[in-house]
Design an enzyme around this catalytic site. Structure first.
Site, PDB file in Angstrom:
ATOM      1  N   PRO A 256      29.504 -18.341  50.991  1.00 19.64           N
ATOM      2  CA  PRO A 256      30.351 -17.151  50.792  1.00 19.64           C
ATOM      3  C   PRO A 256      29.688 -16.165  49.828  1.00 19.64           C
ATOM      4  O   PRO A 256      29.887 -14.965  49.915  1.00 19.64           O
ATOM      5  CB  PRO A 256      31.646 -17.712  50.206  1.00 19.64           C
TER       6      PRO A 256
ATOM      7  N   ASP B 216     -20.263 -42.387  19.618  1.00 23.41           N
ATOM      8  CA  ASP B 216     -20.679 -42.657  18.249  1.00 23.41           C
ATOM      9  C   ASP B 216     -19.493 -43.135  17.410  1.00 23.41           C
ATOM     10  O   ASP B 216     -18.364 -43.217  17.900  1.00 23.41           O
ATOM     11  CB  ASP B 216     -21.419 -41.468  17.626  1.00 23.41           C
TER      12      ASP B 216
ATOM     13  N   LYS C 252     -23.209 -43.325  14.316  1.00 18.10           N
ATOM     14  CA  LYS C 252     -23.877 -42.370  13.440  1.00 18.10           C
ATOM     15  C   LYS C 252     -23.057 -42.212  12.188  1.00 18.10           C
ATOM     16  O   LYS C 252     -22.274 -41.302  12.047  1.00 18.10           O
ATOM     17  CB  LYS C 252     -24.001 -41.027  14.158  1.00 18.10           C
TER      18      LYS C 252
ATOM     19  N   GLY D  55     -17.164 -37.433  18.466  1.00 16.65           N
ATOM     20  CA  GLY D  55     -15.994 -37.120  17.644  1.00 16.65           C
ATOM     21  C   GLY D  55     -15.798 -35.623  17.549  1.00 16.65           C
ATOM     22  O   GLY D  55     -16.770 -34.860  17.573  1.00 16.65           O
ATOM     23  N   GLY D  56     -14.557 -35.190  17.465  1.00 18.08           N
ATOM     24  CA  GLY D  56     -14.265 -33.760  17.274  1.00 18.08           C
ATOM     25  C   GLY D  56     -14.748 -32.924  18.426  1.00 18.08           C
ATOM     26  O   GLY D  56     -14.502 -33.235  19.592  1.00 18.08           O
TER      27      GLY D  56
ATOM     28  N   ILE E  48     -19.610 -28.487  17.178  1.00 19.30           N
ATOM     29  CA  ILE E  48     -19.400 -28.233  15.751  1.00 19.30           C
ATOM     30  C   ILE E  48     -19.939 -29.441  14.985  1.00 19.30           C
ATOM     31  O   ILE E  48     -19.339 -30.525  15.024  1.00 19.30           O
ATOM     32  CB  ILE E  48     -17.920 -27.949  15.433  1.00 19.30           C
TER      33      ILE E  48
ATOM     34  N   MET F  60     -18.906 -33.875   6.337  1.00 22.51           N
ATOM     35  CA  MET F  60     -19.966 -34.755   5.809  1.00 22.51           C
ATOM     36  C   MET F  60     -20.237 -34.446   4.335  1.00 22.51           C
ATOM     37  O   MET F  60     -21.381 -34.429   3.895  1.00 22.51           O
ATOM     38  CB  MET F  60     -21.263 -34.589   6.630  1.00 22.51           C
TER      39      MET F  60
ATOM     40  N   GLY G  70      -8.387 -38.448   9.036  1.00 18.75           N
ATOM     41  CA  GLY G  70      -7.396 -37.464   9.478  1.00 18.75           C
ATOM     42  C   GLY G  70      -6.916 -37.716  10.902  1.00 18.75           C
ATOM     43  O   GLY G  70      -7.706 -38.124  11.753  1.00 18.75           O
TER      44      GLY G  70
HETATM   45  N1  SAH Z   1     -18.233 -32.862  15.748  1.00 12.90           N
HETATM   46  C1  SAH Z   1     -17.321 -33.328  14.757  1.00 12.90           C
HETATM   47  C2  SAH Z   1     -17.928 -33.386  13.400  1.00 12.90           C
HETATM   48  C3  SAH Z   1     -19.036 -34.380  13.271  1.00 12.90           C
HETATM   49  S1  SAH Z   1     -19.678 -34.440  11.663  1.00 12.90           S
HETATM   50  C4  SAH Z   1     -16.076 -32.428  14.765  1.00 12.90           C
HETATM   51  O1  SAH Z   1     -16.073 -31.372  15.403  1.00 12.90           O
HETATM   52  O2  SAH Z   1     -15.106 -32.802  14.109  1.00 12.90           O
HETATM   53  C5  SAH Z   1     -18.831 -35.800  10.984  1.00 12.90           C
HETATM   54  C6  SAH Z   1     -17.868 -35.358   9.911  1.00 12.90           C
HETATM   55  O3  SAH Z   1     -16.698 -34.837  10.487  1.00 12.90           O
HETATM   56  C7  SAH Z   1     -17.397 -36.474   9.023  1.00 12.90           C
HETATM   57  O4  SAH Z   1     -18.330 -36.773   8.021  1.00 12.90           O
HETATM   58  C8  SAH Z   1     -16.148 -35.870   8.452  1.00 12.90           C
HETATM   59  O5  SAH Z   1     -16.451 -34.951   7.447  1.00 12.90           O
HETATM   60  C9  SAH Z   1     -15.610 -35.087   9.621  1.00 12.90           C
HETATM   61  N2  SAH Z   1     -14.580 -35.840  10.381  1.00 12.90           N
HETATM   62  C10 SAH Z   1     -14.608 -36.163  11.651  1.00 12.90           C
HETATM   63  N3  SAH Z   1     -13.486 -36.802  12.034  1.00 12.90           N
HETATM   64  C11 SAH Z   1     -12.734 -36.897  10.928  1.00 12.90           C
HETATM   65  C12 SAH Z   1     -11.444 -37.460  10.636  1.00 12.90           C
HETATM   66  N4  SAH Z   1     -10.715 -38.055  11.572  1.00 12.90           N
HETATM   67  N5  SAH Z   1     -10.969 -37.360   9.384  1.00 12.90           N
HETATM   68  C13 SAH Z   1     -11.686 -36.752   8.423  1.00 12.90           C
HETATM   69  N6  SAH Z   1     -12.899 -36.215   8.637  1.00 12.90           N
HETATM   70  C14 SAH Z   1     -13.421 -36.277   9.865  1.00 12.90           C
END
Ligand code: SAH
Length: 485
Positions: free
Chosen positions: A43, A247, A269, A300-301, A305, A382, A411
């Site tokens: 409707p 690593d 590393k 890592g990360g 960087i 680092m 962290g």
């Molecule tokens: N490519 C990575 C960095 C590698 S150099 C990035 O972009 O994060 C490694 C350094 O990163 C460590 O010595 C520390 O200073 C930092 N880092 C990486 N992961 C971390 C975490 N979970 N908590 C604190 N510092 C961290």
């Protein structure tokens, strides 16, 4: 099997929808996306229906359902808010042996709508047949996240080659082997990188000269530790790889998400500890890729960087090894977020610098003077082993010794620990709290914000150092906080 999942070709097929409200609208939208010719009776109609009518996508009949509306329709949807009307539609349709879907009333359904994952021409339909719709929806979300967006494009591309492949390989086994090779080849990566011309050429080459298919390397950022901070792409490539080279920064929870039967190689590393030299890691990646493996280099990360991702790619290029790079959440972004420290803030910091505390050659130093100005945040990667040097150089360059610092250990992980204090106590804080790697130094006024913005893990405590002199510095820290509040 209580129901048979079939995919129905609906293009230009007449489908009747009974109902003009929001529920009918949802079903009608799904039907339209499959190309159905919609006839809707009600409707009154929601605005979208009127728009669809104006665009020629739907025919609207203002009025009530009568069984004759079922004439020449392929399917019918009963989607009114009246059980009585829905029951009448169901009865009339089943009397004619028509398939009917009654919304939210499974007993009155000859067919049901599944949850759909659309990577056309790949389609995945999921249903719990009404027993656990929330579970089905969660499953769909999981699959949505796992299935790459380029899947449809890939299917379309290979679809265009099917008849050529059939003509070239007469046996089913040979065709299967060819396609397995294609799906393991760089064609997939090229589609993913939106290089469709290249992918098509490549596929044609493989068809002209079926050969040993070459390997490739994915340089993947795994983020700072919390596995939920992985990107979807990282997860997909971790699932696709034959070998994962990682690593020490990559957390064990993340390694668990790698394909179960993939080979896993650690090239740890950790600063100061034995690790595989970078040259050897580069060579390992080259050897694995040249042997035809898909290699996930998990870092890592973010790989670009302080991650040496650039150096590893530079090593691959002369060997013409295909690669792709997946960014990750860098420690600065991840740790700052989980510590409640915004790296910039209009009241405290207008810029942020990412600095390494560990230069390639001894004696080379960061540009300390550029870090001396207040109103900028420094994030030092680092920096643990050189904390004393960093403290000294920054103060010498003119940064106030009372500048706030936060040391973030582990962290974003469950073991995250944050120690805060003043720049002039940095080395002492590291030593006294026995901070271990990985740890990040955040220096600047923004550190004061963590008291209010903290949300993850233990509430951060301003540093309380052992010596009486330093006790007062903790008080200074508190005073500074209250001034800023
Ligand atoms: N490519 C990575 C960095 C590698 S150099 C990035 O972009 O994060 C490694 C350094 O990163 C460590 O010595 C520390 O200073 C930092 N880092 C990486 N992961 C971390 C975490 N979970 N908590 C604190 N510092 C961290």
């Amino acid at each position: 099997m209580q129901y048979l999942p079939i995919f129905v070709q609906l293009t230009d097929k007449p489908v009747l929808v009974v109902g003009g409200g929001s529920v009918a609208l949802r079903k009608a939208g799904t039907l339209l996306s499959a190309g159905a010719k919609l006839i809707v009776v009600a409707p009154e109609f929601a605005a979208e229906f009127i728009a669809w009518q104006q665009q020629g996508k739907a025919e609207l009949i203002h009025g009530y359902f009568v069984p004759s509306l079922l004439d020449n329709k392929l399917l019918v949807i009963a989607a009114t808010n009246s059980d009585r009307v829905n029951a009448a539609v169901y009865k009339a349709a089943t009397a004619r042996n028509m398939l009917v879907n009654t919304v939210d009333d499974q007993a009155k359904c000859g067919f049901i709508f599944p949850a759909i994952i659309d990577r056309s021409p790949i389609l995945i339909a999921i249903s719990s047949f009404g027993t656990a719709p929330v579970l089905a929806r969660r499953l769909r979300e999981k699959l949505e996240a796992l299935l790459p967006q380029h899947l449809g494009t890939l299917a379309q591309l290979v679809g265009g080659f099917r008849s050529k492949v059939k003509a070239k390989f007469t046996s089913f086994a040979a065709r299967r082997q060819f396609w397995e090779g294609v799906f393991n080849s760089a064609v997939v990566r090229e589609v993913q990188a939106n290089q469709l011309d290249k992918a098509e050429q490549h596929l044609q080459q493989l068809l002209n000269a079926p050969q040993q298919l070459s390997g490739e390397v994915y340089i993947v950022g795994a983020g700072p530790g919390d596995p939920e901070l992985l990107t979807l792409k990282a997860l997909q490539l971790m699932q696709q790889a034959d070998v994962v080279v990682y690593d020490y920064l990559v957390s064990p929870q993340i390694i668990e998400l790698v394909r179960r039967d993939a080979e896993k190689i650690c090239v740890g590393k950790k600063a100061g500890e034995h690790s595989v030299p970078q040259q050897d890691t580069n060579q390992l990646l080259i050897d694995l890729a040249l042997s035809g493996k898909k290699v996930c280099r998990l870092k890592g990360g973010d790989p670009f960087i302080f991650g040496r991702g650039g150096e590893e790619i530079q090593a691959l290029v002369p060997h013409k090894i295909a690669f792709q790079v997946v960014p990750g959440i860098t420690a600065a972004a991840g740790c700052a977020a989980y510590a409640g420290i915004p790296l910039t803030h209009r009241d405290h910091a207008q810029s942020v610098q990412f600095v390494t505390g560990h230069c390639k050659s001894e004696g080379s130093e960061p540009e300390w003077l550029s870090m001396s100005k207040a109103n900028q945040t420094l994030v030092i990667y680092m920096g643990l082993m050189k904390a004393g040097h960093i403290q000294q150089q920054l103060i010498r360059a003119g940064r106030s010794g009372e500048t706030l610092v936060a040391i973030i250990e582990n962290g974003t992980r469950l073991e995250q620990r944050i120690v805060s204090g003043q720049l002039q106590d940095l080395a002492q804080l590291v030593q006294q709290h026995q901070i271990s790697s990985p740890a990040l130094l955040v220096i600047g006024d923004v550190v004061s914000l963590q008291q209010d913005l903290h949300w993850f893990g233990q509430r951060p405590q301003p540093a309380v150092l052992n010596q009486p002199a330093v006790f007062s510095q903790a008080t200074v820290f508190n005073q500074k906080l209250s001034q800023m509040a």
